[in-house]
Write a protein that holds these residues in place. Structure first.
Motif, PDB file in Angstrom:
ATOM      1  N   TRP A 140       0.829  -1.205   0.000  1.00 14.43           N
ATOM      2  CA  TRP A 140       0.000   0.000   0.000  1.00 14.43           C
ATOM      3  C   TRP A 140       0.865   1.257   0.000  1.00 14.43           C
ATOM      4  N   ILE A 141       1.912   1.255   0.824  1.00 17.12           N
ATOM      5  CA  ILE A 141       2.816   2.411   0.878  1.00 17.12           C
ATOM      6  C   ILE A 141       3.452   2.650  -0.478  1.00 17.12           C
ATOM      7  N   GLU A 143       2.422   1.713  -3.472  1.00 19.82           N
ATOM      8  CA  GLU A 143       1.460   2.179  -4.469  1.00 19.82           C
ATOM      9  C   GLU A 143       1.100   3.644  -4.241  1.00 19.82           C
ATOM     10  N   THR A 144       0.975   4.028  -2.986  1.00 20.35           N
ATOM     11  CA  THR A 144       0.700   5.428  -2.672  1.00 20.35           C
ATOM     12  C   THR A 144       1.820   6.324  -3.186  1.00 20.35           C
ATOM     13  N   ASP A 146       3.613   5.621  -5.747  1.00 21.63           N
ATOM     14  CA  ASP A 146       3.789   5.312  -7.164  1.00 21.63           C
ATOM     15  C   ASP A 146       5.075   4.523  -7.408  1.00 21.63           C
ATOM     16  N   LYS A 289       6.804  13.012  -1.719  1.00 15.29           N
ATOM     17  CA  LYS A 289       5.352  13.039  -1.529  1.00 15.29           C
ATOM     18  C   LYS A 289       4.976  14.002  -0.403  1.00 15.29           C
ATOM     19  N   ASP A 456      -4.774  16.545  -1.371  1.00  8.49           N
ATOM     20  CA  ASP A 456      -3.639  15.643  -1.145  1.00  8.49           C
ATOM     21  C   ASP A 456      -2.340  16.233  -1.666  1.00  8.49           C
ATOM     22  N   HIS A 624      -7.411   7.819  -8.215  1.00 11.49           N
ATOM     23  CA  HIS A 624      -7.274   6.601  -7.405  1.00 11.49           C
ATOM     24  C   HIS A 624      -8.159   5.496  -7.980  1.00 11.49           C
ATOM     25  N   THR A 626      -9.370   3.093  -6.125  1.00  7.59           N
ATOM     26  CA  THR A 626     -10.269   2.580  -5.095  1.00  7.59           C
ATOM     27  C   THR A 626     -11.694   3.039  -5.371  1.00  7.59           C
TER      28      THR A 626
END
Length: 644
Positions: A140-141, A143-144, A146, A289, A456, A624, A626
């Protein structure tokens, strides 16, 4: 008589566990030197000979001054003229010299020194990282950030064998990377080594200790790393983000970015696609980021909550409260207000709604003026107001908004969508493909601080990507914007509200010099045949040449012609801001920009075309994948049974 060890520390917090220091010096020598040199014996050198030997070796090692002195003290106490084999360290510490009053070795770290100088990957830690929960969190980290390929590589390293086998492999790599003797073979994960001082217990340690105290972060007593270790700085950064401490976040980012810019590339060069090299890539992506630079507007949010001017209770104009509707119209803006209870306020509003609807009809009730207030999925006050009014009747609503009132009306007839609130070509795509970024009244660094829901700040790391890629940037704006400054862009300042004129001058040059693509226009657009007579002046007798435009917009004709050629020669992205359409005939600006982009025939090509949402809400950050939670709408909230 044994030789003295000289250390500098805070007297009040002096570490009294000298055995730990002595063990550390012995352990450091064995780890760093014993690979090439036998362990010190009393028959080898005299104390003075050890000084000469260590001085000649020091320039080849990564030892800091403090580590060097500790190891030298250990070796001298094993010299043949001092008796050798001393079981513990001497008990007297020399006072600090005048030049070194600030403590380079800090007590909270000294107290944690043990025989191990670095925390290597152990079996228990690997087992925790290899759990499903740990691997999912890593994925998850990544992918966040990229960086999905990096996560995959790290997962392979973690699960490529049994925990015991992988622990041995990673421990060896850890020792080679962080505990090597030669400078180019060891990569110190500490700010002090990279901040220009070249010493491991430098000022960065003290700065980080203060930040840790401010955040109430306490380092476990068995931690063997100084406060400026990258892992501890990341822990502090996470805590600052959790607490929403803007100043601490900025201080930590400044601290980390200052030295990881050297550390991370060095670790990547040293380890390549290994576990630690991949981790360094994640670290770089993470800081980029978060370089999200917390918005300077955040203190204003706090002020809106705690300001003395905030209205905390229902207040009613005194004349209206005492004499009813229509009382003292001349006193509006002058008369005072009276606090009433919430029950009284609800009674007054409900009574007025009933009275207005009964007297003037449903259309006399206006459902709130446009404003930001509390936008979001649930708390948009306009939506909540309309839901309430829908329960009791109808109302007069508003259309459009103050941001893009002209653009969102014309664009559905030009491109089939309002576009101003939709995703543009991503920054990553621009960094890889765009050769010329034209920011036309567009300032994403400033305006991407805001969003209709949660900002974001994807624009900020994106802008860094474009900067690193060396993309040429042109800012067309009456003001030199923060984005132009950050990207070291070229700046052209036309007269305000002459953007369409400037675009027409560029379009005329494109056409007369044959830089447009007629085939693209014929196949993918309609109406160019109606626009062309106006552009060439056959319909009104005024050709929209670069010279004609220059007299109005204030940009020289030669510059306009050069812009047309540069736009056509390069892969060009035309990024238009909202302010250009906030004027009479404001719809013409977006219409003309799309016409210009169509003539350049780069729409749909990577890094080219046009974008209308770069200046707001990180409009070019990737969408996103999701599921999207739909916001509540204006429906009255009736139950399903009632609706049926």
């Amino acid at each position: 008589m044994p030789v003295e060890m000289t250390l500098w520390s805070n007297v009040s917090d002096l570490n009294t566990n000298r055995q730990a220091l002595w063990d550390y010096s012995k352990d450091s020598y064995q780890k760093a030197c014993a690979g090439c040199h036998v362990l010190a014996q009393k028959t080898h050198f005299t104390a003075k000979q050890w000084i000469g030997t260590m001085k000649s070796m020091k320039r080849f090692t990564s030892f800091t001054d403090d580590e060097y002195r500790l190891i030298l003290a250990y070796l001298q106490n094993h010299s043949k003229d001092l008796g050798g084999g001393i079981k513990g360290p001497v008990q007297r510490l020399a006072a600090p010299t005048t030049a070194r009053q600030r403590p380079p070795i800090l007590p909270s770290w000294l107290s944690g020194w043990r025989s191990n100088s670095r925390a290597r990957p152990c079996v228990a830690r690997l087992q925790a990282m290899r759990t499903t929960q740990g691997l999912v969190a890593l994925q998850w980290i990544a992918e966040t950030l990229d960086q999905p390929a990096v996560a995959q590589a790290i997962c392979v390293d973690l699960t490529g064998g049994t925990p015991a086998d992988m622990s041995v492999i990673l421990q060896r790599r850890h020792a080679a990377l962080f505990e090597g003797i030669f400078r180019h073979r060891s990569v110190a994960p500490n700010a002090s080594v990279w901040d220009g001082t070249g010493r491991q217990f430098g000022p960065a340690v003290e700065r980080m200790q203060q930040l840790l105290r401010d955040l109430d972060v306490r380092v476990a007593c068995d931690c063997k790393e100084p406060a400026d270790h990258v892992a501890l700085e990341l822990v502090a950064l996470a805590q600052a983000l959790r607490q929403g401490r803007t100043q601490s976040i900025q201080a930590l980012l400044s601290e980390m970015q200052g030295w990881t810019a050297g550390f991370a590339p060095a670790l990547i060069r040293a380890d390549g696609n290994g576990f630690y090299g991949q981790a360094a890539q994640l670290l770089t992506a993470l800081l980029e980021k978060i370089a999200l630079k917390p918005s300077p507007q955040l203190p204003g949010v706090m002020d809106s909550l705690y300001s003395e001017s905030r209205i905390r209770y229902p207040m009613v104009r005194r004349a209206w409260l005492e004499k009813g509707p229509g009382a003292d119209p001349d006193g509006r803006g002058k008369g005072d207000f009276v606090r009433v209870s919430w029950d009284k306020a609800i009674e007054l509003v409900a009574g007025e709604l009933v009275q207005v609807r009964k007297t003037y009809g449903q259309q006399a009730v206006f459902a709130g003026s446009y404003g930001w207030k509390s936008p979001g999925k649930l708390h948009n006050c306009q939506t909540l107001l309309r839901r309430m009014l829908n329960l009791t009747g109808s109302f007069t609503n508003s259309a459009g908004d103050c941001l893009t009132g002209a653009a969102q009306v014309i664009l559905p007839y030009v491109s089939g969508s309002i576009e101003v609130y939709e995703q543009c070509t991503t920054w990553k795509n621009l960094a890889e493909n765009c050769q010329l970024m034209v920011l036309w009244g567009c300032n994403p660094i400033n305006n991407s601080q805001i969003s209709w829901q949660i900002a974001d700040h994807g624009a900020w790391p994106g802008i860094e990507m474009v900067k690193k890629a060396g993309t040429k940037v042109l800012s067309i704006d009456p003001l030199r914007t923060e984005t132009c400054e950050a990207l070291n862009g070229e700046w052209l300042a036309p007269r305000p509200h002459t953007d369409v004129v400037m675009m027409l001058g560029i379009a005329h040059t494109l056409y007369v010099e044959g830089l447009h693509n007629q085939k693209f226009l014929n196949r993918f657009t309609t109406g160019f045949d109606k626009f062309l007579p106006y552009l060439l002046g056959t319909s009104d007798g005024t050709p929209k040449t670069a010279d004609w435009a220059a007299n109005i917009c204030g940009i020289s004709a030669d510059t306009l012609r050069d812009l047309a050629r540069r736009f056509a020669k390069n892969r060009t992205m035309l990024a238009l801001g909202y302010s250009t359409q906030r004027q009479q005939f404001g719809e013409q600006v977006h219409w003309m920009l799309i016409t210009l982009a169509s003539m350049l025939w780069q729409i749909g090509l990577p890094g080219g075309g046009y974008g209308l949402s770069y200046r707001y809400s990180s409009g070019n950050a990737p969408t996103h994948t999701t599921p999207i939670l739909k916001a509540i709408d204006d429906a009255s909230g009736q139950s399903q049974a009632q609706a049926v």
